[in-house]
Design a protein around this motif. Structure first.
Motif, short mmCIF file in Angstrom:
data_model
loop_
_atom_site.label_atom_id
_atom_site.label_comp_id
_atom_site.label_asym_id
_atom_site.label_seq_id
_atom_site.Cartn_x
_atom_site.Cartn_y
_atom_site.Cartn_z
N ASP A 21 0.83 -1.21 0.00
CA ASP A 21 0.00 0.00 0.00
C ASP A 21 0.87 1.26 0.00
OD1 ASP A 21 -2.23 -1.56 0.02
OD2 ASP A 21 -2.62 -1.35 2.17
N LEU A 22 1.98 1.18 0.71
CA LEU A 22 2.89 2.32 0.75
C LEU A 22 3.31 2.72 -0.67
CD1 LEU A 22 4.78 4.37 2.14
CD2 LEU A 22 6.45 2.54 2.39
N ARG A 23 3.76 1.72 -1.45
CA ARG A 23 4.19 2.02 -2.83
C ARG A 23 3.03 2.63 -3.62
NH1 ARG A 23 8.77 0.32 -1.36
NH2 ARG A 23 8.83 2.47 -0.67
N ILE A 24 1.87 2.06 -3.44
CA ILE A 24 0.72 2.52 -4.23
C ILE A 24 0.34 3.94 -3.86
CG2 ILE A 24 -1.74 2.11 -4.66
CD1 ILE A 24 -1.15 -0.88 -4.36
N VAL A 25 0.31 4.21 -2.55
CA VAL A 25 -0.09 5.55 -2.11
C VAL A 25 0.96 6.58 -2.50
CG1 VAL A 25 -0.59 6.96 -0.08
CG2 VAL A 25 -1.57 4.69 -0.28
N GLU A 26 2.23 6.18 -2.40
CA GLU A 26 3.29 7.11 -2.84
C GLU A 26 3.17 7.41 -4.32
OE1 GLU A 26 7.15 6.35 0.06
OE2 GLU A 26 6.92 5.18 -1.77
N LEU A 27 2.89 6.37 -5.08
CA LEU A 27 2.75 6.56 -6.53
C LEU A 27 1.60 7.54 -6.81
CD1 LEU A 27 3.32 5.86 -9.48
CD2 LEU A 27 1.91 3.82 -9.21
N ALA A 28 0.48 7.31 -6.15
CA ALA A 28 -0.67 8.19 -6.37
C ALA A 28 -0.33 9.63 -5.99
CB ALA A 28 -1.86 7.70 -5.55
N GLU A 29 0.33 9.77 -4.86
CA GLU A 29 0.71 11.11 -4.41
C GLU A 29 1.60 11.80 -5.44
OE1 GLU A 29 3.20 11.21 -0.92
OE2 GLU A 29 1.88 12.70 -0.01
N GLY A 30 2.55 11.04 -5.97
CA GLY A 30 3.43 11.58 -7.01
C GLY A 30 2.65 11.99 -8.25
N LEU A 31 1.67 11.20 -8.61
CA LEU A 31 0.87 11.52 -9.80
C LEU A 31 0.07 12.80 -9.60
CD1 LEU A 31 -0.36 7.93 -10.67
CD2 LEU A 31 1.22 9.31 -12.01
N TYR A 32 -0.46 12.97 -8.39
CA TYR A 32 -1.19 14.20 -8.11
C TYR A 32 -0.25 15.40 -8.19
CZ TYR A 32 -5.17 11.43 -6.49
OH TYR A 32 -6.23 10.57 -6.42
N ARG A 33 0.95 15.24 -7.64
CA ARG A 33 1.89 16.36 -7.63
C ARG A 33 2.50 16.62 -8.97
NH1 ARG A 33 4.75 14.99 -2.78
NH2 ARG A 33 3.41 15.61 -1.07
N ARG A 34 3.09 15.57 -9.58
CA ARG A 34 3.90 15.81 -10.77
C ARG A 34 3.07 15.99 -12.01
NH1 ARG A 34 8.33 11.77 -11.46
NH2 ARG A 34 8.35 12.76 -13.50
N TYR A 35 1.97 15.24 -12.10
CA TYR A 35 1.18 15.33 -13.32
C TYR A 35 -0.14 16.08 -13.10
CZ TYR A 35 4.44 11.94 -15.24
OH TYR A 35 5.57 11.30 -15.67
N GLY A 36 -0.33 16.57 -11.93
CA GLY A 36 -1.56 17.31 -11.66
C GLY A 36 -2.82 16.49 -11.91
N LEU A 37 -2.76 15.18 -11.69
CA LEU A 37 -3.93 14.35 -11.95
C LEU A 37 -5.12 14.74 -11.08
CD1 LEU A 37 -2.33 12.61 -13.83
CD2 LEU A 37 -3.20 10.60 -12.68
N LYS A 38 -6.31 14.57 -11.62
CA LYS A 38 -7.51 14.89 -10.85
C LYS A 38 -7.88 13.71 -9.96
CE LYS A 38 -8.87 19.01 -11.30
NZ LYS A 38 -8.58 19.63 -12.53
N ARG A 39 -7.76 12.52 -10.49
CA ARG A 39 -8.15 11.35 -9.71
C ARG A 39 -7.28 10.16 -10.05
NH1 ARG A 39 -13.12 10.33 -7.31
NH2 ARG A 39 -12.08 8.51 -6.48
N VAL A 40 -6.98 9.38 -9.03
CA VAL A 40 -6.42 8.05 -9.24
C VAL A 40 -7.50 7.07 -8.76
CG1 VAL A 40 -4.64 6.40 -8.56
CG2 VAL A 40 -4.05 8.81 -8.89
N TYR A 41 -7.86 6.15 -9.61
CA TYR A 41 -8.85 5.14 -9.22
C TYR A 41 -8.13 3.85 -8.88
CZ TYR A 41 -12.42 8.25 -11.04
OH TYR A 41 -13.24 9.32 -11.25
N TYR A 42 -8.70 3.10 -7.96
CA TYR A 42 -8.13 1.82 -7.56
C TYR A 42 -9.12 0.72 -7.91
CZ TYR A 42 -5.44 5.22 -5.01
OH TYR A 42 -4.68 6.31 -4.70
N SER A 43 -8.60 -0.34 -8.47
CA SER A 43 -9.50 -1.38 -8.91
C SER A 43 -9.05 -2.71 -8.33
CB SER A 43 -9.48 -1.41 -10.44
OG SER A 43 -10.18 -2.50 -10.92
#
Ligand code: SF4
Lengths: 436, 249
Positions: A231-253
């Motif tokens: 989960d740590l890797r996943i949450v870090e990745l999501a956080e990075g995507l929000y910061r670096r790519y300005g993503l609006k949403r990360v969905y988890y499936s």
């Protein structure tokens, strides 16, 4: 093949894409055009799995030249295949929209012939809708991994939202399970869209009439439980995507096993509870200004399935509490387990004219089930006394029993709802929000 | 001896009744729409308040000036909720509003402020649901027809939304519960009484409905089936308006 059959195949093939959001863009109706977009989005129906239907979500084609292990449409399996034409899709979208079934179209695709060929089909469909049909509703387009930058740029002119699904949370997993896709094929388009969006934003500051580029932003999706990332890797990745790519949403499936490929884990059922906890963590990061480091670290790389991540954080940080509801600022209130945006706003509104005690909190509709352990009203704890950590854990330890004999069925577990009543995890699960 | 104010059942009429009791300063025992108070009370006089558009307008601007526009909107929405007893709640809310101004909405520790807020919210929520759940059916002759069964009186709230979005499309939204309809043939919608209406679907309509049902079934993930969640989000009372029908039925 008739249209009905195509819709069954290509609608069914799109069902593992979680996103169905139509929010994030406000486009007023225009003369001679059909449709508008409301910023808050509209859900039109809920399917049998309890997920909202807001858009007509289909693949353009499920013919695929790639062979990703986790995917039901991969080249090496034999299954019914179909492709739409841009005209068929434009007509379906218009017919559904006029009847108020949908807010618009979410068009994705398998990689048919080549990434560019596929991307072109998506582009043609969007152009047909916007230019010939005068469609002013919502369009979400997939950026096909590996498609050329120019096609992606053009698509972005018609789309409200674009997304590239990362699916696998690390390069290693990608190499193992999706050997045809390179990391750059995915991050490339994402970066391009991000750049165009920010350039467009600048342009629109100077020329207000400049056409918007992907005004509702980008999103992506990660599969949970098919590969060993924590989960740590996943949450870090999501956080990075929000910061670096300005993503609006990360969905988890939560991974749904669709093949018996030996590279994939055997799961009795999709890890829905884990997915739910990830949505909650994601919510804390996006709305309550938590960082991944506050929620998880190398010593505790997994989210606690028994406890929501905010309660977990609170129990590790007794020095932050109690929070005095009559004085704490908005951000502090949001850190209290059991208080969400709505409760925090209500508290701030009501205390302007009246100093609050616990009874008042109940009256204005603030649930105390969890919050009571962490707050004081006019300097007083709930019913006077402080309780021990174990007791808190036991009481809010959100899960209060699993139905025996149905191991693995996360949706049989029961949770305390925010309203203090019992409700099934199932009610929270699959809502894809994680609001807490 | 108290009084019961009787108004015509519309929002304008209510505003006149409210205006009157606020001016008189004496709280009525109740405020009721005509017809509802017929049983009468031994201990109260019934006073009929005529609806007067000018008086209603004056009341509107007074609320906007002395309380807030938001408060007026809240009163309207609370009224449209059709909850029993809403009139007196609205009266209490406005009375406090005239004392404390726009701040009235912060007085959440008072029952009637919360009650008005909750009723208004219910109406807004119902209107939002209708924006999602209405289903238009194409009739012979090119008119799109949507039956509506809502719990609050939201027709006037939802009609402008569809007038904007369905440009160039003729449509009717038929409120089956209250027997009236919004009708739009380009431009602004108009409102007409419409107790019943027999409709003939056009040929193509059945095909499109079938396609939607196919899609509806295809999009669900079987491994995640969750009828309870589905019902929470889309309560069964609305299913009759829909074209798609959840699996069990
Ligand atoms: S590219 Fe991979 S994930 Fe996408 S459809 Fe083809 S096999 Fe499936």
């Amino acid at each position: 093949m008739d249209l009905e059959e195509k819709l069954r195949i290509l609608g069914g093939a799109a069902r593992y894409d979680v996103s169905c959001s139509s929010s994030g863009v406000r486009r007023p109706a225009r003369a001679g055009k059909l449709g508008d977009c409301a910023r808050y989005g509209v859900c039109h129906s809920w399917s049998d799995d309890g997920r909202c239907i807001s858009l007509l979500k289909v693949l353009f084609s499920n013919h695929c030249v790639y062979d990703c292990a986790y995917c039901a449409n991969r080249a090496s399996v034999s299954r019914p295949r179909a492709s739409f034409t841009p005209r068929e899709l434009a007509d379906l979208t218009m017919d559904f929209y006029r009847r108020n079934y949908i807010e618009g179209l979410f068009l994705s695709s398998a990689v048919w012939v080549s990434p560019d060929y596929t991307m072109e089909r998506l582009l043609l469909t969007a152009r047909l809708l916007r230019q010939e049909e005068g469609f002013n509703g919502y369009i979400h387009l997939k950026a096909i991994p590996g498609a050329s930058p120019e096609l992606i740029r053009q698509a972005g002119i018609y789309a409200d939202r674009m997304s590239v699904n990362i699916e696998l949370p690390s390069e290693g997993s990608l190499r193992l399970l999706a050997p045809d896709k390179r990391k750059e094929d995915i991050l490339g388009p994402m970066g391009e869209v991000a750049e165009h969006i920010s350039a467009n934003r600048e342009e629109r500051k100077r020329f207000r009439r400049a056409p918007a580029f992907v005004p509702a932003g980008q999103s992506t999706q990660l599969i949970v439980g098919a590969t060993p990332e924590s989960d740590l890797r996943i949450v870090e990745l999501a956080e990075g995507l929000y910061r670096r790519y300005g993503l609006k949403r990360v969905y988890y499936s939560a991974f749904v096993p669709v093949s018996d490929d030996p590279r994939l884990p055997r799961l009795e059922s999709p890890p829905l509870l884990r997915e739910h906890r990830l949505y909650q963590a994601d919510w804390l990061i996006r709305h309550y200004h938590f960082t991944s480091g506050e929620l998880l670290d190398e010593e505790r790389p997994q989210l606690d399935e028994q406890l929501d991540p905010k309660s977990g954080w609170a129990l590790r940080h007794p020095e932050f509490f109690p929070v005095e509801v009559n004085r704490a600022d908005y951000e502090e209130l949001l850190r209290v387990p059991g208080l969400g945006v709505r409760s925090a706003r209500r508290i701030i509104q009501a205390r302007r004219v009246h100093s609050l005690d616990f009874e008042d909190l109940g009256k204005i509709g603030v649930a105390l089930k969890r919050a009571r352990y962490f707050i004081t009203c006019r300097g007083r704890y709930y019913s006077g006394a402080r309780v021990s950590e174990e007791e808190i854990r036991r009481n809010i330890g959100t899960l209060c029993g699993t139905s025996r004999g149905r191991a693995g069925k996360a949706n049989q577990l029961r949770l305390f709802g925010d309203d203090g009543g019992l409700r099934g995890v199932e009610d929270a699960i699959t809502s894809a929000s994680g609001e807490i | 001896m108290g009084v019961i104010l009787v108004y015509d059942g519309g929002f304008e009429g209510l505003l006149c009744a409210l205006s009157r009791s606020l001016e008189e300063g004496e709280a009525p025992d109740d405020i009721l729409p005509v017809g509802a108070g017929a049983q009468g009370s031994l201990f109260a006089d019934q006073v009929v308040v005529e609806a007067d558009p000018e008086c209603a307008m004056r009341m509107c601007s007074r609320v906007c000036e002395c309380v807030s526009r938001r408060a007026l909107r809240k009163c309207l929405y609370a009224f449209l909720s059709e909850e029993e007893g809403r009139e007196v709640r609205i009266l209490e809310y406005l009375r406090l509003g005239f004392q404390v101004g726009a701040e009235v909405d912060s007085h959440l520790h008072r029952d009637f402020v919360r009650a008005v807020r909750d009723m208004a919210r219910r109406t807004a929520h119902e209107a939002h649901r209708m924006r999602g759940f209405l289903r238009f059916r194409l009739l012979d002759g090119g008119m799109y027809y949507a039956p509506m069964e809502a719990r609050c009186d939201v027709l006037r709230l939802v009609a402008p939304h569809f007038a904007r979005r369905l440009e160039g499309q003729d449509w009717i939204i038929h409120d089956l519960v209250r027997g009236w309809a919004a009708l739009c043939r380009g431009g602004e919608p108009s409102f007409v009484e419409m107790p019943e209406l027999a409709v003939d679907l056009c040929e193509r309509e059945r095909r499109v409905q079938g396609l939607w049902r196919d899609y509806f079934r295809a999009i669900a993930v079987a491994e995640r089936r969750n009828p309870r969640l589905q019902k929470n989000l889309m309560p069964e009372r609305y299913w009759r308006m829909l074209v798609e029908i959840p699996r069990e039925h």
